[in-house]
Design a protein around this motif. Structure first.
Motif, PDB file in Angstrom:
ATOM      1  N   PRO A 102      37.372 -59.188  -7.346  1.00 12.33           N
ATOM      2  CA  PRO A 102      37.470 -58.323  -8.533  1.00 12.33           C
ATOM      3  C   PRO A 102      37.306 -59.001  -9.886  1.00 12.33           C
ATOM      4  N   SER A 103      37.514 -60.309 -10.011  1.00 14.90           N
ATOM      5  CA  SER A 103      37.422 -60.937 -11.328  1.00 14.90           C
ATOM      6  C   SER A 103      37.055 -62.408 -11.185  1.00 14.90           C
ATOM      7  N   LYS A 104      36.607 -62.977 -12.307  1.00 14.00           N
ATOM      8  CA  LYS A 104      36.244 -64.394 -12.339  1.00 14.00           C
ATOM      9  C   LYS A 104      37.479 -65.266 -12.124  1.00 14.00           C
ATOM     10  N   ARG A 105      38.610 -64.846 -12.650  1.00 13.80           N
ATOM     11  CA  ARG A 105      39.838 -65.628 -12.498  1.00 13.80           C
ATOM     12  C   ARG A 105      40.251 -65.714 -11.028  1.00 13.80           C
ATOM     13  N   ILE A 106      40.178 -64.600 -10.314  1.00 11.40           N
ATOM     14  CA  ILE A 106      40.529 -64.608  -8.889  1.00 11.40           C
ATOM     15  C   ILE A 106      39.501 -65.398  -8.092  1.00 11.40           C
ATOM     16  N   LEU A 107      38.243 -65.319  -8.504  1.00 11.82           N
ATOM     17  CA  LEU A 107      37.195 -66.108  -7.836  1.00 11.82           C
ATOM     18  C   LEU A 107      37.498 -67.597  -7.940  1.00 11.82           C
ATOM     19  N   ASP A 108      37.821 -68.054  -9.138  1.00 11.22           N
ATOM     20  CA  ASP A 108      38.113 -69.478  -9.332  1.00 11.22           C
ATOM     21  C   ASP A 108      39.395 -69.878  -8.600  1.00 11.22           C
ATOM     22  N   GLY A 109      40.395 -68.985  -8.593  1.00  9.81           N
ATOM     23  CA  GLY A 109      41.625 -69.297  -7.876  1.00  9.81           C
ATOM     24  C   GLY A 109      41.417 -69.398  -6.379  1.00  9.81           C
ATOM     25  N   THR A 110      40.580 -68.517  -5.835  1.00  8.36           N
ATOM     26  CA  THR A 110      40.277 -68.576  -4.407  1.00  8.36           C
ATOM     27  C   THR A 110      39.567 -69.872  -4.052  1.00  8.36           C
ATOM     28  N   PHE A 111      38.632 -70.282  -4.911  1.00  5.79           N
ATOM     29  CA  PHE A 111      37.932 -71.546  -4.650  1.00  5.79           C
ATOM     30  C   PHE A 111      38.887 -72.735  -4.742  1.00  5.79           C
ATOM     31  N   ASP A 112      39.823 -72.698  -5.680  1.00 12.16           N
ATOM     32  CA  ASP A 112      40.778 -73.802  -5.797  1.00 12.16           C
ATOM     33  C   ASP A 112      41.608 -73.950  -4.523  1.00 12.16           C
ATOM     34  N   ILE A 113      41.989 -72.828  -3.912  1.00 10.50           N
ATOM     35  CA  ILE A 113      42.734 -72.886  -2.647  1.00 10.50           C
ATOM     36  C   ILE A 113      41.905 -73.593  -1.577  1.00 10.50           C
ATOM     37  N   LEU A 114      40.641 -73.207  -1.477  1.00  5.49           N
ATOM     38  CA  LEU A 114      39.768 -73.812  -0.472  1.00  5.49           C
ATOM     39  C   LEU A 114      39.492 -75.278  -0.782  1.00  5.49           C
ATOM     40  N   ASN A 115      39.287 -75.582  -2.054  1.00  2.00           N
ATOM     41  CA  ASN A 115      38.917 -76.944  -2.436  1.00  2.00           C
ATOM     42  C   ASN A 115      40.071 -77.920  -2.219  1.00  2.00           C
ATOM     43  N   LYS A 116      41.294 -77.451  -2.459  1.00  2.00           N
ATOM     44  CA  LYS A 116      42.454 -78.324  -2.267  1.00  2.00           C
ATOM     45  C   LYS A 116      42.854 -78.440  -0.802  1.00  2.00           C
ATOM     46  N   SER A 117      42.525 -77.437  -0.008  1.00  2.00           N
ATOM     47  CA  SER A 117      42.914 -77.465   1.405  1.00  2.00           C
ATOM     48  C   SER A 117      42.154 -78.523   2.182  1.00  2.00           C
ATOM     49  N   SER A 118      40.915 -78.778   1.780  1.00  2.00           N
ATOM     50  CA  SER A 118      40.115 -79.789   2.469  1.00  2.00           C
ATOM     51  C   SER A 118      39.167 -80.434   1.464  1.00  2.00           C
ATOM     52  N   PRO A 119      39.532 -81.613   0.940  1.00  2.00           N
ATOM     53  CA  PRO A 119      38.652 -82.266  -0.045  1.00  2.00           C
ATOM     54  C   PRO A 119      37.268 -82.596   0.502  1.00  2.00           C
ATOM     55  N   GLU A 120      37.161 -82.761   1.821  1.00  2.00           N
ATOM     56  CA  GLU A 120      35.872 -83.088   2.434  1.00  2.00           C
ATOM     57  C   GLU A 120      35.584 -82.105   3.558  1.00  2.00           C
ATOM     58  N   LEU A 121      34.321 -81.687   3.643  1.00  2.00           N
ATOM     59  CA  LEU A 121      33.887 -80.785   4.705  1.00  2.00           C
ATOM     60  C   LEU A 121      32.819 -81.468   5.546  1.00  2.00           C
ATOM     61  N   LYS A 122      32.946 -81.294   6.843  1.00  2.00           N
ATOM     62  CA  LYS A 122      31.919 -81.786   7.749  1.00  2.00           C
ATOM     63  C   LYS A 122      31.006 -80.615   8.089  1.00  2.00           C
ATOM     64  N   TYR A 123      29.774 -80.696   7.701  1.00  2.00           N
ATOM     65  CA  TYR A 123      28.886 -79.552   7.786  1.00  2.00           C
ATOM     66  C   TYR A 123      28.349 -79.360   9.199  1.00  2.00           C
ATOM     67  N   TRP A 124      28.227 -78.087   9.553  1.00  2.00           N
ATOM     68  CA  TRP A 124      27.750 -77.715  10.872  1.00  2.00           C
ATOM     69  C   TRP A 124      26.289 -78.126  11.037  1.00  2.00           C
ATOM     70  N   GLY A 125      26.006 -78.805  12.159  1.00  2.00           N
ATOM     71  CA  GLY A 125      24.633 -79.215  12.420  1.00  2.00           C
ATOM     72  C   GLY A 125      24.235 -79.002  13.867  1.00  2.00           C
ATOM     73  N   GLY A 126      24.886 -78.064  14.555  1.00  2.00           N
ATOM     74  CA  GLY A 126      24.589 -77.821  15.958  1.00  2.00           C
ATOM     75  C   GLY A 126      25.796 -78.113  16.820  1.00  2.00           C
ATOM     76  N   GLN A 127      25.613 -77.976  18.140  1.00  2.00           N
ATOM     77  CA  GLN A 127      26.731 -78.144  19.064  1.00  2.00           C
ATOM     78  C   GLN A 127      27.253 -79.573  19.092  1.00  2.00           C
ATOM     79  N   ASN A 128      26.411 -80.538  18.780  1.00  2.00           N
ATOM     80  CA  ASN A 128      26.833 -81.937  18.804  1.00  2.00           C
ATOM     81  C   ASN A 128      27.301 -82.438  17.448  1.00  2.00           C
ATOM     82  N   SER A 129      27.438 -81.541  16.467  1.00  2.00           N
ATOM     83  CA  SER A 129      27.799 -81.982  15.118  1.00  2.00           C
ATOM     84  C   SER A 129      29.249 -82.415  15.015  1.00  2.00           C
TER      85      SER A 129
END
Length: 401
Positions: A102-129
């Motif tokens: 609904p708003s830019k503020r909630i968008l940024d807050g949602t991203f902050d939750i995700l960004n703080k939960s995992s500083p690094e992401l291992k990207y999907w590259g198939g079954q052997n990733s």
């Protein structure tokens, strides 16, 4: 110093100042000789020793900004991406239309939750990733391959835009200046990650919370209702396998579908969403096997449609089922009918049960669910449904009074 001593060479800035100098050149020829030009007569020369850099109104910051803009003009793909993201996030209405938040503020807050939960992401590259790479175990080994073009925030926006607008990989690749395969990899990675983080946030509220936020209309008619449930279906492409075709074909929709159970609180928040089942599975079977009964507490009242023949299942949990009454055989002739009291009860239940239909309608504003889902998304279909359900709960309550 006169103009002859200068010999046609003007002074360098800071070396000398010539101001208000008038020169009168003597004429070597007789006065009676006519002259075509008189360049040397009464010449007025005015110079300043100011540095040339002070002759412009630009600062070094302005010059750096201009250089950055010039680089963007040299890379039109990056410029298009930056302009598109700026358009998506320019206002609350744009954020709502492009992402469903609904708003830019909630968008940024949602991203902050995700960004703080995992500083690094291992990207999907198939079954052997999931196999650890050398650069992940050895700190002295550098990661091979090109650097990522998108920031985490841009990848987050890409995922939301695909959920909301169901744009193809090709279109998103053009908008974000990456390859189509990279778009698929980013979406698969982020939708799985978001489902892990958001799934625990879709909670079955306590009795105290339900009582606190129960709308006034429920207090008057159904003061003890804790949940309204219904099943909904999502169109999918027809599988090539005949067995899969029969398992997903819905006789109600006359189409191949996925089916899920959705539960909402009296205020309209989604409190439970099941995994997806084939379209030919009955409502009773889904309710029994999806895990919904595990969270039902003694004393809960569950409102549903007539199709939910689950009274015996709820009795085992010491819960109550509220459904419209069934028709009865006429005492004076053939056929079936409802009594006057049954008609009033049916209308009251329908008036409140419509809220779960509205919640499902809000869920299907994410076009990835309302459009026919391609089969290459079946491996993340449950995650898509979970994430969309959480994003719906970020919006304003469905039932206000």
């Amino acid at each position: 110093m006169n103009s002859r001593e200068l010999n046609g060479c003007w002074p360098v800035a800071g070396e000398c100042v010539i101001s208000d100098m008038e020169t009168s050149v003597s004429h070597p020829w007789p006065e009676d000789i006519s002259r075509d030009h008189d360049y040397g007569e009464h010449t007025r020369i005015i110079h300043s020793n100011a540095d040339a850099s002070t002759q412009t109104g630009f600062s070094m910051t302005d010059i750096d900004n201009l250089q950055q803009k010039a680089k963007q003009l040299d890379d039109p793909d990056t410029l298009l991406r930056d302009l598109f993201i700026a358009k998506v996030t320019k206002s609350d209405s744009s954020v709502q239309q492009y992402t469903g938040i609904p708003s830019k503020r909630i968008l940024d807050g949602t991203f902050d939750i995700l960004n703080k939960s995992s500083p690094e992401l291992k990207y999907w590259g198939g079954q052997n990733s999931s196999t650890p790479k050398a650069y992940q175990t050895d700190p002295y080994t550098r990661k091979t391959g090109p650097k990522r073009k998108l920031s985490r925030y841009q990848e987050f926006l890409l995922t939301l835009i695909r959920l909301r607008m169901t744009l193809t990989n090709f279109v998103l690749a053009d908008l974000f200046a990456v390859s189509s395969s990279r778009v698929s990899q980013i979406f698969t990675t982020w939708i799985n990650y978001m489902a892990i983080i958001f799934s625990p946030l879709i909670k079955w509220p306590s009795q105290e919370v339900i009582k606190k936020f129960r709308p006034r209309s429920f207090k008057l008619k159904f003061p003890n209702v804790t949940s309204i449930i219904d099943c909904t279906e999502f169109f999918i492409m027809r599988p090539w396998n005949p067995t899969a075709q029969s398992q997903t074909f819905s006789t109600y929709k006359q189409h191949n579908t996925f089916k899920a159970l959705v539960s909402i609180s009296p205020s309209g928040a989604i409190t439970f969403v099941s995994n997806l089942w084939g379209g030919n599975v009955s409502d009773r079977h889904i309710t029994k096997e999806c895990g919904f009964l595990d969270i039902v507490r003694p004393g809960d009242e569950i409102m549903a449609d007539r199709g939910f023949v689950i009274r015996d299942l709820l009795l085992k949990k010491r819960a109550k089922l509220i459904i419209p009454p069934f028709t009865r055989k006429c005492a004076w002739g053939k056929g079936k009918h409802l009594s006057a009291s049954d008609i009033i009860k049916t209308k009251n239940i329908a008036h409140f049960r419509i809220h779960v239909e509205r919640a499902i309608g809000r869920l299907k504003t994410f076009q990835i669910l309302s459009n026919t889902m391609p089969l290459n998304l079946k491996h993340v279909a449950n995650q898509i449904l979970t994430v969309c359900a959480f994003l719906c709960n970020l919006q304003k309550p469905l039932v206000k009074k």
